[in-house]
Write a protein that holds these residues in place. Structure first.
Motif, mmCIF file in Angstrom:
data_model
loop_
_atom_site.group_PDB
_atom_site.id
_atom_site.type_symbol
_atom_site.label_atom_id
_atom_site.label_comp_id
_atom_site.label_asym_id
_atom_site.label_seq_id
_atom_site.Cartn_x
_atom_site.Cartn_y
_atom_site.Cartn_z
ATOM 1 N N SER A 219 0.834 -1.208 0.000
ATOM 2 C CA SER A 219 0.000 0.000 0.000
ATOM 3 C C SER A 219 0.874 1.265 0.000
ATOM 4 O O SER A 219 0.474 2.299 -0.544
ATOM 5 C CB SER A 219 -0.976 0.006 1.179
ATOM 6 O OG SER A 219 -0.267 -0.099 2.370
ATOM 7 N N GLY A 220 2.071 1.166 0.581
ATOM 8 C CA GLY A 220 2.994 2.318 0.577
ATOM 9 C C GLY A 220 3.381 2.725 -0.840
ATOM 10 O O GLY A 220 3.132 3.872 -1.265
ATOM 11 N N PRO A 221 3.978 1.797 -1.613
ATOM 12 C CA PRO A 221 4.322 2.141 -2.999
ATOM 13 C C PRO A 221 3.110 2.585 -3.823
ATOM 14 O O PRO A 221 3.244 3.462 -4.681
ATOM 15 C CB PRO A 221 4.888 0.820 -3.550
ATOM 16 C CG PRO A 221 5.365 0.072 -2.370
ATOM 17 C CD PRO A 221 4.507 0.482 -1.223
ATOM 18 N N ILE A 222 1.941 2.017 -3.555
ATOM 19 C CA ILE A 222 0.757 2.417 -4.339
ATOM 20 C C ILE A 222 0.417 3.875 -4.025
ATOM 21 O O ILE A 222 0.181 4.688 -4.923
ATOM 22 C CB ILE A 222 -0.454 1.510 -4.032
ATOM 23 C CG1 ILE A 222 -0.191 0.091 -4.513
ATOM 24 C CG2 ILE A 222 -1.725 2.049 -4.697
ATOM 25 C CD1 ILE A 222 -1.259 -0.911 -4.123
ATOM 26 N N GLY A 227 0.305 9.355 -5.665
ATOM 27 C CA GLY A 227 0.517 10.713 -5.166
ATOM 28 C C GLY A 227 -0.595 11.176 -4.248
ATOM 29 O O GLY A 227 -0.975 12.346 -4.250
ATOM 30 N N VAL A 228 -1.163 10.245 -3.475
ATOM 31 C CA VAL A 228 -2.232 10.628 -2.542
ATOM 32 C C VAL A 228 -1.753 10.410 -1.111
ATOM 33 O O VAL A 228 -0.858 9.594 -0.863
ATOM 34 C CB VAL A 228 -3.523 9.811 -2.772
ATOM 35 C CG1 VAL A 228 -4.125 10.148 -4.116
ATOM 36 C CG2 VAL A 228 -3.270 8.324 -2.642
ATOM 37 N N LYS A 229 -2.378 11.130 -0.204
ATOM 38 C CA LYS A 229 -2.002 10.972 1.197
ATOM 39 C C LYS A 229 -3.188 10.455 1.999
ATOM 40 O O LYS A 229 -3.403 10.839 3.147
ATOM 41 C CB LYS A 229 -1.522 12.315 1.750
ATOM 42 C CG LYS A 229 -0.139 12.681 1.215
ATOM 43 C CD LYS A 229 0.363 13.971 1.797
ATOM 44 C CE LYS A 229 1.728 14.280 1.200
ATOM 45 N NZ LYS A 229 2.011 15.695 1.181
ATOM 46 N N SER A 230 -4.000 9.628 1.386
ATOM 47 C CA SER A 230 -5.166 9.076 2.085
ATOM 48 C C SER A 230 -4.700 8.090 3.143
ATOM 49 O O SER A 230 -3.540 7.677 3.163
ATOM 50 C CB SER A 230 -6.064 8.341 1.103
ATOM 51 O OG SER A 230 -6.369 9.149 0.017
#
Lengths: 428, 603
Positions: A219-222, A227-230
């Motif tokens: 999930s980190g690389p995704i 480019g989201v900070k959700s």
């Protein structure tokens, strides 16, 4: 994250297998469904009593009243967790939809799909082998490469299920194949629905768990690629959903349209001769030819929609306009079914509905042309991308020598419930 | 229907194990992590079998036993395990598939998956105690049970002996706790434990099959008539077809009625002999008990020999005669249809002409005679006590030697003393292996069917505490592997089988024997002295009732495990209790549910 806690089969032994067998048979023999739909269109009140909408106006009405007829009917069959398709409108739905639109904007179709289709066709021609599997050797890859930008730089990590350095870039093709099989079964459950037999459901759940675990690890690389900070769970939910819903459904649709096209020898020959006249690279660059093929794709999808039957939840007591003199009552807590294939052949909305006519003028009913993608605000946001990818795939196939199903080596088409597992083709 | 049960219990039998008698700690932990993560495996164990005599590879055979949730096909399960990124399955089996490959590619994994599929064996028969529950469900329900007990301790001083108010307070607490939101939905139950739990539902299948058969015959009979009615009188060919169809369907219809009647009559006689007559007559009951006791008697006595001989001389011919009569009555319509003259002129004159009253009279006299004989023997027993003692005196010793348990087995049992026990038992099939394998498979299908349809509450017959018990016929039908995960200890477990499921256990093991075999590895048990399963009588009697001999046989057949995984570590009773609590806490408030809640927290 949704955890699969299986439910044993509460139906008497044999009943589920029988009903599921019937469901799959109907899915494969859409002519029967169309005949049934024609009857219900003629006597809509009968359909109303059975909770079935068949007329185009009725189906359209149900699909646009999203508060009265909820998409949550899909939720029970989404084994890897909640996603847009099964949500009611709300803040989560809106945020997820925006994210999906942003991801879809990153796609570069038809350029990517054209490139992969050309490469695969070249490989198939160069191989010199007459027989190949349409799904495993062609469609699966065309769709996969067209959709690569969905995960951007994280595609390798998603496929490998690992965020290590070795999983960056192009990963082993075997791993890619395994990933695509995994998501196929998760999507298959959405097609099979609540009638699916226990073993099929369990397989989908096992693959759903594996997919969730895979996305959880990367999930980190995704998040970085998007480019989201959700929150991590938002990324996971959307990544899991995007993974399983985008690819397998398009591949299945592709297989269905090829099956339908091969059954229409004259149409196929006509298209092939047009492609032959244009030659390489004209077939890929000629906008007029692309438009013709695109129209064919849509018309073929009308005859073989991937979801000929749709379900919607009824959260509270309401009525459904079936087209009969009186509306049909729909008690809250129940479900209604939409015979979308019947709506696509409704002569009151589709001129000469029984004829195969790619150039039909749909007039004010143009939106109905895309009914296989849903309707109104809940229509599939990747509709045009999917049609473009399938158009690329079909153009590629038209450049090959004449194709036919390879019947000599056992069954040419192998099914797994309503899913097409294999489609052996042969060039002649 | 049975395959869904059999698929829950898989053994992977992989020849050519090159490792030692212990699983390295790192692999142990990796397997634990893998099985925890996959979360569909209830139990897993690894053991070593000695290589099959005469096999080209004499290295030990690695067995991985997996007891999993319902509905998963072996391929899907193995696929999930093999492709798990941790790679524990490759560490375990990789060297047996592709030596010297430390980091497998997708192709290597595919090869491993194919190899595991060729090595895997689904159970020939088995029983699942805590049915319809997933690993996650058991864990969540156990958590609910633990938390409820903690809460109950807090509430106890307030409610004291007011059970209704106490239960209501606990239910309120559970409802208000968002952690237990999942429990609001009643615990799922499969058909045979839910809607199909009643006898009526179980009878519905055979009744529906019979009705359907008669309907089909009726339709076939009516079809030519309907055709004639619709299209007019038929020609020669049409009439011939009509005659053939009519005769065949009428013959089948009569045979079906006769068969059904014969079956009903036999069922009535069995019921009469086993239920009302023993209830009404003490001497009948005593006679029936003594026959069963003598047939099951573990040691040889004159009395048991006499009963056995009596069974062969009177019982078997009588049963065969009844079966022959039923068969003759069933196929008689066919004989009348094929050779009517022969039946009327030759067979019929030879048949005794008895009225119904005469037949009933004969039956009553026969029953009275058996009653009198039973009473007579009872009196003779009491009158001639010395003779009677000799008659019942054992003629042989039970077990000729003291039982020695291999240290590795004892160590395994000691390791699991606080949890669910585990057993691997390996025996050989005796006689012609194909015949033994066929008999065992047939017997195990019956046991599995009974477990699936009738014994749905965690008990196999009267034997409690079995989580997963399963039998496999391996090595092309030459060896018989039994794996079990059970509560309690080994002695008690076998006692449960001996007293609670004797027939099923005897049926499962009676075609096996122990042949001398070398240990798989020096630290493992072997077999020095050949032995057979304790002798049986009329297939289902005696056998496991020879308690010491059976226990000794089972003990000597055992093999230690190198690895054991228990996902939940709860007894069957605890699992059932937790599910019951969930249904009671979130069900309607009534005496039954209140009582269940109280019992659960007091247990």
């Amino acid at each position: 994250m949704k955890l699969s806690t299986y439910e044993p089969d509460a139906l008497p032994p044999g009943v589920r297998r029988l009903s599921y067998g019937l469901f799959c048979w109907l899915n494969r023999h859409t002519t029967v469904l169309r005949a049934f739909g024609a009857l219900l269109r003629h006597w809509p009140s009968v359909g109303g009593r059975l909770g079935l909408a068949a007329r185009a106006s009725a189906v359209r009405d149900v699909l646009t009243r999203t508060r009265s007829f909820s998409n949550t009917a899909h939720a029970a069959n989404m084994v890897s967790g909640d996603y847009l398709i099964g949500m009611d409108p709300g803040p989560t739905y809106s945020a997820d939809r925006d994210l999906v639109h942003a991801r879809l904007a990153a796609l570069d179709v038809p350029a990517d799909s054209d490139a992969e289709a050309q490469q695969r066709i070249k490989a198939l021609s160069g191989r010199g082998v007459g027989a190949f599997d349409l799904i495993d050797d062609y469609l699966m890859w065309v769709v996969f490469h067209a959709m690569r930008p969905l995960f951007g730089a994280a595609t390798g990590a998603v496929v490998a299920g690992s965020a290590t350095a070795s999983a960056q870039g192009d990963v082993d093709e075997g791993l890619q194949r395994q990933y695509m099989l995994e998501i196929r079964y998760v999507a298959g459950q959405l097609l099979a629905g609540s009638l699916a037999t226990l073993d099929l459901r369990r397989r989908a759940e096992a693959c759903g768990d594996a997919l969730q675990a895979r996305i959880d690890r990367v999930s980190g690389p995704i998040g970085a690629a998007w480019g989201v900070k959700s929150a991590s769970e938002d990324i996971e939910r959307n990544a899991v959903g995007l993974a399983w819903i985008s690819h397998p459904v398009t591949v299945q649709s592709g297989a269905l349209i090829v099956q339908e096209l091969l059954g229409r020898a004259k149409v196929y020959e006509e298209l092939r001769s047009k492609a032959g006249r244009l030659g390489e690279p004209g077939v890929w660059t000629d906008p007029e030819f692309r438009k013709i093929v695109r129209n064919h794709v849509l018309e073929l999808m009308r005859f073989r929609p991937i979801f000929p039957l749709l379900a919607r939840d009824v959260p509270r007591d309401t009525e459904m306009k079936t087209g009969a003199r009186y509306n049909a009552g729909c008690p809250g807590g129940g479900k209604v079914s939409l015979l979308s294939i019947a709506a696509l052949f409704d002569p009151s909305a589709v001129p000469q509905s029984g004829r195969f006519c790619p150039d039909r003028d749909w007039g004010k009913n143009d939106a109905l042309r895309y009914l296989m993608f849903g309707y109104g605000t809940r229509q599939c946001p990747a509709r045009d991308h999917a049609v473009e990818i399938l158009t690329s795939a079909l153009i590629g196939l038209l450049t090959l020598p004449r194709l036919q199903l390879a019947r000599g080596e056992g069954k040419a088409i192998a099914y797994d419930g309503p899913l097409m597992l294999r489609m052996r083709m042969r060039t002649t | 229907m049975l395959e869904i049960v059999r698929q829950q219990m898989i053994c992977i039998v992989a020849p050519g194990w090159g490792g030692g008698a212990e699983i390295p700690k790192q692999l142990h932990d990796a397997l634990d992590a893998l099985l925890e993560d996959v979360a569909v495996v209830h139990f897993a164990s690894i053991g070593l079998l000695p290589a099959l005599a005469g096999a080209p590879n004499q290295q030990p055979v690695l067995v991985l036993e997996l007891a999993v949730e319902e509905g998963l096909r072996p391929y899907d399960l193995l696929y999930r395990l093999v492709y798990h990124p941790d790679g524990a399955m490759w560490t375990l089996f990789g060297a047996m598939v592709a030596p010297h490959v430390a980091v497998p590619t997708a192709k290597d994994k595919e090869q491993l998956l194919n190899q595991l599929m060729s090595w895997h064996s689904i159970a020939a028969g088995g029983f699942v105690g805590a049915r319809d529950r997933s690993v996650r469900q058991i864990k969540m329900e156990s958590d609910l049970l633990d938390q409820t007990r903690i809460e109950a301790r807090k509430l106890k001083p307030k409610y004291s002996n007011d059970r209704t108010a106490f239960a209501l307070a606990l239910a309120r607490w559970a409802y208000a706790n968002p952690r237990f939101e999942w429990a609001v939905k009643p615990a799922p139950r499969s058909y045979w434990r839910g809607k199909g739990a009643s006898i009526g539902a179980k009878l519905a299948y055979p009744v529906a099959a019979i009705v359907l058969w008669f309907v089909v015959l009726g339709i076939v009979w009516a079809l030519p008539r309907a055709y004639n009615w619709f299209f007019g009188e038929p020609g020669h060919v049409g009439r011939a077809i009509e005659d053939a169809v009519t005769k065949t369907s009428e013959c089948l219809l009569t045979m079906s009625w006769h068969g059904l009647l014969a079956f009903a009559l036999i069922a009535f006689l069995v019921w009469l002999f086993l239920v009302p007559l023993p209830a009404q007559f003490v001497s009948w009951r005593r006679w029936l008990n003594s026959v069963q006791q003598e047939l099951d008697r573990p040691t040889q006595t004159l009395s048991s020999l006499a009963t056995y001989a009596g069974g062969w001389l009177i019982g078997v011919p009588l049963l065969l005669a009844v079966a022959a009569c039923a068969l003759a009555y069933t196929v008689a319509p066919l004989a009348y249809a094929v050779a009517p003259d022969y039946m009327i002129n030759v067979v019929e004159p030879k048949l005794p002409k008895l009225t119904g009253l005469q037949i009933v009279g004969i039956a009553v006299v026969a029953i009275a005679a058996v009653l009198c004989i039973g009473a007579l023997f009872y009196r003779l027993n009491r009158r001639f006590k010395k003779l009677s003692e000799q008659f019942f005196h054992p003629l042989e010793d039970d077990v000729p030697r003291a039982q020695q348990i291999h240290p590795s087995i004892e160590r395994c049992e000691a390791d699991l003393v606080d949890g669910t026990q585990h057993m691997f038992s390996l025996t050989e099939l005796r006689g012609p292996p194909w015949w033994s394998a066929w008999c065992i498979r047939a017997a195990l299908r019956i046991v599995t069917f009974a477990g699936r349809v009738f014994f749905t509450q965690g008990w196999l017959g009267n034997a409690p505490g079995i989580h997963f018990g399963h039998w496999h016929i391996i090595d092309n039908g030459r060896r018989f592997l039994f794996c079990s995960n059970y509560d309690g200890n080994f002695g008690g477990y076998l006692d449960d089988f001996i007293n609670g499921a004797a027939v099923g256990t005897t049926l499962a093991w009676r075609w096996t024997e122990l042949r001398p075999r070398a240990p798989a590895l020096p630290e493992q048990p072997g077999i020095a002295k050949p032995r057979s399963f304790p002798p049986t009588r009329f297939v289902v009697f005696r056998g496991v009732k020879c308690e010491l001999r059976f226990k000794s046989y089972a003990r000597d057949s055992m093999l230690p495990h190198l690895y054991h995984f228990d996902a939940c570590n709860r007894t069957v009773d605890q699992i059932n209790l937790a599910t019951g609590l969930r249904d009671a806490l979130f069900g309607e408030r009534n005496e039954k549910n209140d009582d269940l809640i109280m019992r659960v927290i007091e247990t």
